[in-house]
Design a protein around this motif. Structure first.
Motif, PDB file in Angstrom:
ATOM      1  N   LYS A  53      -5.746  -0.394 -32.911  1.00 31.97           N
ATOM      2  CA  LYS A  53      -5.465   0.609 -31.882  1.00 31.97           C
ATOM      3  C   LYS A  53      -4.393   0.140 -30.904  1.00 31.97           C
TER       4      LYS A  53
ATOM      5  N   THR B   3     -11.051  -4.383 -21.438  1.00 36.49           N
ATOM      6  CA  THR B   3     -11.342  -3.274 -22.336  1.00 36.49           C
ATOM      7  C   THR B   3     -10.064  -2.474 -22.553  1.00 36.49           C
TER       8      THR B   3
ATOM      9  N   ARG C 231     -10.490  -3.237 -34.633  1.00 35.90           N
ATOM     10  CA  ARG C 231     -10.277  -2.741 -33.266  1.00 35.90           C
ATOM     11  C   ARG C 231      -8.847  -2.965 -32.803  1.00 35.90           C
TER      12      ARG C 231
ATOM     13  N   ARG D 281     -18.784  -6.855 -28.709  1.00 39.26           N
ATOM     14  CA  ARG D 281     -19.590  -5.642 -28.617  1.00 39.26           C
ATOM     15  C   ARG D 281     -20.537  -5.840 -27.445  1.00 39.26           C
ATOM     16  N   ARG D 282     -20.791  -4.762 -26.775  1.00 40.80           N
ATOM     17  CA  ARG D 282     -21.653  -4.816 -25.604  1.00 40.80           C
ATOM     18  C   ARG D 282     -23.091  -4.524 -26.022  1.00 40.80           C
TER      19      ARG D 282
ATOM     20  N   GLU E 119     -14.008  -7.180 -37.743  1.00 38.75           N
ATOM     21  CA  GLU E 119     -14.174  -6.100 -36.769  1.00 38.75           C
ATOM     22  C   GLU E 119     -13.134  -6.205 -35.654  1.00 38.75           C
TER      23      GLU E 119
ATOM     24  N   ASP F  55      -9.145   1.321 -23.750  1.00 35.86           N
ATOM     25  CA  ASP F  55      -9.718   2.652 -23.991  1.00 35.86           C
ATOM     26  C   ASP F  55     -11.251   2.591 -23.934  1.00 35.86           C
ATOM     27  N   GLY F  56     -11.762   1.780 -23.000  1.00 37.22           N
ATOM     28  CA  GLY F  56     -13.201   1.676 -22.772  1.00 37.22           C
ATOM     29  C   GLY F  56     -13.950   0.728 -23.688  1.00 37.22           C
ATOM     30  N   THR F  57     -13.239   0.076 -24.621  1.00 37.11           N
ATOM     31  CA  THR F  57     -13.893  -0.781 -25.608  1.00 37.11           C
ATOM     32  C   THR F  57     -13.355  -2.207 -25.527  1.00 37.11           C
ATOM     33  N   PRO F  58     -14.248  -3.204 -25.450  1.00 33.56           N
ATOM     34  CA  PRO F  58     -13.747  -4.587 -25.556  1.00 33.56           C
ATOM     35  C   PRO F  58     -13.264  -4.823 -26.990  1.00 33.56           C
TER      36      PRO F  58
END
Length: 189
Positions: free
Chosen positions: A91, A62, A88, A71-72, A84, A64-67
């Motif tokens: 970043k 992950t 992402r 998507r979880r 998508e 910054d907390g996001t895979p």
């Protein structure tokens, strides 16, 4: 400090060759982390899995907390459509060891391409930012040049400006000076 990059039990193989074997790593916001190892030890593969240019075979990453590529949904991860993933990925700034500049675009256009096409920023705003970044890396006078007209060190500095143009939360550098002559290394650093 919060965790910016969280790598848990990541595995990656290419055919029978196990490259990443259960990698665990946490990098906190604001930290500078260097991954050292001999050629072929998986450093580039690890960086490429962080921004999902390579898919990990197992494990989780992950930013910054996001895979980045998934998507979880509860305890399960579902692969995202490429569009998508690209969104992402904006970043994360990535500076490749081989520059990867678009040869048919000027220096300025190389730097503004991602902010305009991926982030949908107005071209004028992207150009203003790009000119500031090019000045910051010492290339304000090269905005109309093409990559083939630049030295290796200059091309790498354009690549750095391009990565910064996305205003990323994370910057990854894959041996940014390894393709350069020794006299150009200081220029890039």
């Amino acid at each position: 400090m919060t965790v910016m990059v969280d790598i848990r039990s990541v595995h990656k193989s290419f055919g029978p060759l196990d490259v990443l074997k259960g990698i665990d790593l946490q990098v906190r916001t604001g930290e500078v982390t260097v991954v050292l190892g001999p050629s072929g030890s998986g450093k580039s593969t690890l960086l490429r899995t962080i921004n999902h240019l390579e898919k990990a075979d197992r494990g989780e990453i992950t930013v910054d907390g996001t895979p980045i590529g998934y998507r979880r949904a509860g305890d399960r991860l579902h692969e995202l459509p490429e569009r998508e993933v690209l969104r992402r990925r904006t970043k994360i700034g990535f500076v490749f060891q081989s520059f990867n500049l678009f040869p048919h675009l000027t220096v300025l256009d190389n730097v503004i391409e991602a902010p305009v096409s991926a982030l949908k920023r107005p071209r004028k705003e992207a150009e203003e930012d790009a000119r500031r970044l090019l000045a910051r890396v010492g290339l304000a006078d090269k905005s109309a040049a093409y990559p083939r007209q630049l030295s290796g060190g200059q091309q790498q500095r354009v690549a750095i400006a391009r990565a910064l143009a996305l205003k990323p939360r994370l910057l990854l550098f894959d041996e940014p000076t390894s393709a350069l002559d020794p006299e150009l290394v200081g220029e890039v650093l």
